[in-house]
Design a protein around this motif. Structure first.
Motif, PDB file in Angstrom:
ATOM      1  N   GLU A  10       0.868  -1.189   0.000  1.00 16.42           N
ATOM      2  CA  GLU A  10       0.000   0.000   0.000  1.00 16.42           C
ATOM      3  C   GLU A  10       0.898   1.229   0.000  1.00 16.42           C
ATOM      4  OE1 GLU A  10      -3.095   0.706  -0.232  1.00 16.42           O
ATOM      5  OE2 GLU A  10      -4.128  -1.217   0.031  1.00 16.42           O
ATOM      6  N   VAL A  13       0.593   3.774   2.921  1.00 13.50           N
ATOM      7  CA  VAL A  13       1.062   3.217   4.195  1.00 13.50           C
ATOM      8  C   VAL A  13       2.588   3.192   4.205  1.00 13.50           C
ATOM      9  CG1 VAL A  13       0.975   1.199   5.718  1.00 13.50           C
ATOM     10  CG2 VAL A  13      -1.051   1.844   4.406  1.00 13.50           C
ATOM     11  N   ASP A  16       3.844   6.694   4.752  1.00 15.02           N
ATOM     12  CA  ASP A  16       3.657   7.073   6.160  1.00 15.02           C
ATOM     13  C   ASP A  16       4.763   6.473   7.028  1.00 15.02           C
ATOM     14  OD1 ASP A  16       2.553   7.933   8.569  1.00 15.02           O
ATOM     15  OD2 ASP A  16       1.185   6.212   8.699  1.00 15.02           O
ATOM     16  N   ASN A  55       0.440  -9.444   3.478  1.00 15.48           N
ATOM     17  CA  ASN A  55      -0.135  -9.445   2.130  1.00 15.48           C
ATOM     18  C   ASN A  55       0.647  -8.487   1.246  1.00 15.48           C
ATOM     19  OD1 ASN A  55      -2.124 -11.275   2.460  1.00 15.48           O
ATOM     20  ND2 ASN A  55      -3.825  -9.850   2.205  1.00 15.48           N
ATOM     21  N   ALA A  81      -2.143  -6.781   9.241  1.00 17.80           N
ATOM     22  CA  ALA A  81      -3.479  -7.014   9.800  1.00 17.80           C
ATOM     23  C   ALA A  81      -3.678  -8.499  10.068  1.00 17.80           C
ATOM     24  CB  ALA A  81      -4.536  -6.516   8.817  1.00 17.80           C
ATOM     25  N   HIS A  82      -2.739  -9.332   9.576  1.00 14.80           N
ATOM     26  CA  HIS A  82      -2.806 -10.788   9.746  1.00 14.80           C
ATOM     27  C   HIS A  82      -1.968 -11.231  10.932  1.00 14.80           C
ATOM     28  CE1 HIS A  82      -5.076 -12.267   6.375  1.00 14.80           C
ATOM     29  NE2 HIS A  82      -4.402 -11.544   5.521  1.00 14.80           N
ATOM     30  N   GLU A  84      -2.477 -12.581  13.728  1.00 16.91           N
ATOM     31  CA  GLU A  84      -2.723 -13.905  14.311  1.00 16.91           C
ATOM     32  C   GLU A  84      -2.042 -15.006  13.497  1.00 16.91           C
ATOM     33  OE1 GLU A  84      -5.131 -11.805  13.426  1.00 16.91           O
ATOM     34  OE2 GLU A  84      -5.713 -10.985  15.370  1.00 16.91           O
ATOM     35  N   ALA A  99       0.276  -4.643  14.876  1.00 13.93           N
ATOM     36  CA  ALA A  99      -1.005  -4.919  14.224  1.00 13.93           C
ATOM     37  C   ALA A  99      -1.504  -3.667  13.521  1.00 13.93           C
ATOM     38  CB  ALA A  99      -2.018  -5.375  15.260  1.00 13.93           C
ATOM     39  N   LYS A 100      -1.903  -3.839  12.278  1.00 21.09           N
ATOM     40  CA  LYS A 100      -2.478  -2.708  11.545  1.00 21.09           C
ATOM     41  C   LYS A 100      -3.873  -2.416  12.069  1.00 21.09           C
ATOM     42  CE  LYS A 100      -0.162  -2.926   7.084  1.00 21.09           C
ATOM     43  NZ  LYS A 100      -0.353  -3.184   5.651  1.00 21.09           N
ATOM     44  N   PRO A 101      -4.330  -1.207  12.087  1.00 23.67           N
ATOM     45  CA  PRO A 101      -3.597  -0.012  11.713  1.00 23.67           C
ATOM     46  C   PRO A 101      -2.589   0.396  12.789  1.00 23.67           C
ATOM     47  CG  PRO A 101      -5.806   0.566  12.439  1.00 23.67           C
ATOM     48  CD  PRO A 101      -5.734  -0.911  12.455  1.00 23.67           C
ATOM     49  N   VAL A 102      -1.408   0.753  12.328  1.00 20.17           N
ATOM     50  CA  VAL A 102      -0.323   1.101  13.237  1.00 20.17           C
ATOM     51  C   VAL A 102      -0.226   2.618  13.345  1.00 20.17           C
ATOM     52  CG1 VAL A 102       2.150   0.875  13.653  1.00 20.17           C
ATOM     53  CG2 VAL A 102       0.917  -0.945  12.504  1.00 20.17           C
ATOM     54  N   LEU A 103      -0.116   3.099  14.545  1.00 22.35           N
ATOM     55  CA  LEU A 103       0.109   4.539  14.746  1.00 22.35           C
ATOM     56  C   LEU A 103       1.609   4.810  14.687  1.00 22.35           C
ATOM     57  CD1 LEU A 103      -2.377   5.043  17.703  1.00 22.35           C
ATOM     58  CD2 LEU A 103      -2.728   5.700  15.335  1.00 22.35           C
ATOM     59  N   ARG A 104       1.942   5.994  14.236  1.00 22.03           N
ATOM     60  CA  ARG A 104       3.374   6.328  14.140  1.00 22.03           C
ATOM     61  C   ARG A 104       4.082   6.157  15.486  1.00 22.03           C
ATOM     62  NH1 ARG A 104       4.276  11.640  10.305  1.00 22.03           N
ATOM     63  NH2 ARG A 104       3.728  10.628   8.348  1.00 22.03           N
ATOM     64  N   GLU A 106       3.418   4.144  17.869  1.00 19.57           N
ATOM     65  CA  GLU A 106       3.657   2.718  18.163  1.00 19.57           C
ATOM     66  C   GLU A 106       4.894   2.235  17.428  1.00 19.57           C
ATOM     67  OE1 GLU A 106      -0.180   0.113  18.563  1.00 19.57           O
ATOM     68  OE2 GLU A 106      -0.511   1.556  16.956  1.00 19.57           O
TER      69      GLU A 106
END
Lengths: 121, 546
Positions: A10, A13, A16, A55, A81-82, A84, A99-104, A106
């Motif tokens: 993406e 993303v 970012d 992905n 986002a995967h 798990e 884990a997505k969505p990730v904050l800057r 984090e």
């Protein structure tokens, strides 16, 4: 200066993440949107950290190349986002998971923690 | 190759179908011939042992045919049987009046037996249960001969001067034995049986069993002493265990023919038993045959019922197994689809968060950057819900006891870098909320916590508590408190008329989930949110006016 390879299909993303890590003084050696590109760039640039999505564009996913990328000596951080799917399988090989969505914040915090661990080691 | 299922109509499952589709005249002739032949055999026994047969199988044949035949044809078949009966009696030298009287007795017996069986069980005689077996042979074998014996004994007693009671008893036992021993072979020998046993090794084994058992019984009967006769029930039981009801009945017929044939010819342990006259020999034979054959027939019937029940259960079990496999596949597909959907939602939210971050990079004004950053946090709080939706036991509900600590950890993590220190304690009861409540609730908690982190603790460490508990008389209200150790709320703050955007967002979302929010100072600011738990049936806390 630590170098980072961003493996993310993406574009926004990836941009970012690039800005976030560059803001903290890291060098971004490249952005790859496929596994093949990731392996090629990693082989050429030998990054110290690889931010790896699960992905990706193309037939392969991040999990298929995680071990190979880790073998270059880079610290692998799965950003997906995967979560798990990968957390069980790559607990040993990976330096961190986000884990997505990730904050800057984090992302920055994790990279800072990795740097501290590295310095302590 | 797929075997065609047998339709659920008796003609398709019974060998009597073959008889039924042939012309009526042919059927009547066949019945007459069969009756004549068996009647000759029966009367032969009568001559050898008193005036009544030891076993009278002729009636069982006609009875079985009538049970499987339409009522309109009964009169033709009965006429053929009657003619055969009279002919057999005349052949053996009985006068026409005696023959007619005995014929009437037998025909009445057949009609009563066939009618009772048809009335009780209909004409769909396929495989029978133990209770049906007992019913059929009680009606046709025990009750019907009562009527035949009443008439027949009268005729014989009048014609030959034989004591009425002994003739009645012997008649009744002989006809009952005829139905009980020969009946199953005629009633129940159906296409299922033939298909099951033929052709092949099993049929050969069945034939060998018939011949072998009959021969063994003959040998035992002739050469063994009286106790040796107890081997006969054991041999019969072997047939029952190995081949089922129809074949056991056929074996029983073979044994009966051999035993009676030997006795009639003066051979065997019964014929040579001292002190037994013809009548006693008959009763002894009847008891011997009944004791040897009937238990094995009952056992065979029970085993057949068990096998059929097992077959049905096995089919149902297979059907359930197939159904379960399909359900498992559907569940797996649903799970995969859901996971993919959750993944796409989270990825899309990530793109939104990234876009906000990138835009925030361009903004120079700190309040504007904060606003964009807080918007990203709100989206992150919403996205977190999807992680718990997917991993939770209920895919459309969120467990607050799992979700809130994770949300708090994320916020703690993010704000620790910006402030001196942030400690957030969480305490929750076991509360789950549906997605439509979880999403606004996530944003509310995110706003309240962000506010508490901003203002809690003054210049020191911010200490925040989040408590979620059930309240109300029926535990149908969720009470969520967020408190900090800051300066507290300013005088005159009215949450109903919020002045900050943050509180306005909170107020709107609280309204959306049908809740209420109050604020007070308790060693810092404390916000108390209460909202109805949808599954508890509680209504909006705003009442009907909402």
């Amino acid at each position: 200066m630590k170098s980072v390879l961003i493996v993310e299909d993406e574009a926004l993303v990836a941009l970012d993440m690039k800005r976030a890590v560059m803001g903290d003084g890291y060098e971004v050696v490249g952005i790859a949107d496929t596994c093949e590109d990731a392996l090629a760039i990693a082989a050429m640039t030998r990054p110290s950290i690889i931010l790896l999505d699960y992905n990706l564009a193309g037939p392969l996913n991040g999990a298929t190349v995680a071990r190979e990328l880790a073998s270059t000596g880079a610290q692998i951080v799965f950003v997906t986002a995967h979560l798990e799917h990968v957390i069980q399988e790559f607990r040993q090989q990976c330096a961190g998971f986000l884990a997505k969505p990730v904050l800057r914040d984090e992302l920055r915090q994790l990279l800072a923690d990795l740097e501290k661990e590295h310095a302590a080691a | 190759m797929i075997a065609a299922p047998l339709p659920n109509r008796w003609p398709q499952v019974s060998c009597w179908n073959r008889l039924k589709v042939s012309p009526l005249s042919v059927r009547a002739a066949l019945v007459g011939l069969a009756y004549f032949a068996t009647a000759l055999a029966g009367i032969e026994l009568t001559r050898s042992a008193g005036n009544v047969a030891a076993v009278w199988p002729a009636n069982a044949i006609v009875l079985a045919v009538l049970v499987h035949t339409g009522l309109r044809e009964w009169k033709f078949l009965l006429a053929a049987a009657a003619a055969a009966n009279i002919a057999a009696n005349l052949v053996f030298g009985n006068s026409l009046p005696v023959a007619a009287g005995l014929c009437a007795a037998n025909i009445v017996e057949i009609i009563v037996g066939a009618t009772l069986v048809r009335l009780l069980l209909g004409h769909r005689l396929g495989p029978v249960s133990v209770s049906q077996f007992i019913q059929i042979f009680s009606l046709a074998g025990l009750i019907a001969p009562v009527f035949g014996a009443l008439l027949g004994a009268s005729v014989i007693a009048y014609a030959f001067g034989t004591p009425y009671v002994s003739v009645w008893v012997t008649w009744w036992v002989a006809d009952a034995m005829g139905v009980l021993i020969f009946g199953p072979a005629f009633f129940l020998l159906d296409r299922e049986f033939i298909r099951h046993h033929a052709p092949g090794v099993r049929l050969a084994e069945a034939c060998a069993t018939i011949v072998g058992t009959a021969a063994a019984c003959g040998a035992i009967f002739v050469y063994a002493s009286l106790p040796g006769l107890f081997i006969i029930p054991i041999l019969m039981m072997w047939s029952a265990l190995r081949f089922g009801l129809s074949m056991t009945s056929v074996v029983g017929v073979g044994v009966t023919v051999v035993v009676i044939g030997l006795t009639v010819n003066g051979m065997g342990v019964v014929a040579q038993m001292p002190g037994l006259d013809g009548g006693d020999q008959i009763i002894f034979l009847q008891l011997l045959l009944a004791g040897s054959i009937l238990p094995s027939l009952l056992v065979a019937s029970a085993l057949g019922e068990r096998d059929r029940t097992n077959g049905i259960l096995s089919k149902r079990s297979r059907a359930i197994e197939i159904s379960n496999r399909r359900l498992a596949i559907f569940a797996e597909q649903r799970e995969t689809l859901l996971a993919e959907l959750q993944h796409r939602v989270k990825n899309s939210l990530q793109v939104v968060v990234s876009l906000l971050n990138i835009r925030a990079d361009e903004v120079r004004s700190p309040p504007a950057r904060t606003a964009l950053s807080e918007a990203a946090h709100g989206i992150s709080a919403m996205a977190l819900i999807y992680r718990f939706l997917y991993t939770g036991a209920h895919v459309d509900r969120v467990d607050l006891a799992a979700y809130l600590p994770e949300l708090v950890t994320n916020l703690e993590h993010v704000h620790r870098t910006a402030r001196r220190g942030v400690t957030i304690e969480v305490s929750t009861d076991a509360i789950t909320v549906p997605l439509e409540v979880a999403t606004p609730l996530a944003l509310i908690v995110n706003e309240l916590l962000t506010n508490a982190i901003k203002h809690g603790g003054g210049d020191g460490e911010a200490r925040i508590r989040v408590d979620a508990s059930r309240a109300g008389e029926d535990n149908d209200i969720c009470l969520l408190r967020v408190s900090d150790n800051g300066q507290g709320l300013g005088e005159g703050i009215d949450l109903e008329k919020p002045e900050s955007t943050g509180f306005e967002i909170v107020q709107s979302l609280v309204y959306q989930i049908g809740g209420r929010i109050a604020a007070r100072n308790e060693g810092g600011a404390m916000f108390e949110l209460s909202f109805p738990l949808p599954d508890s049936g509680a209504r909006s806390l705003w009442g009907e006016s909402r």
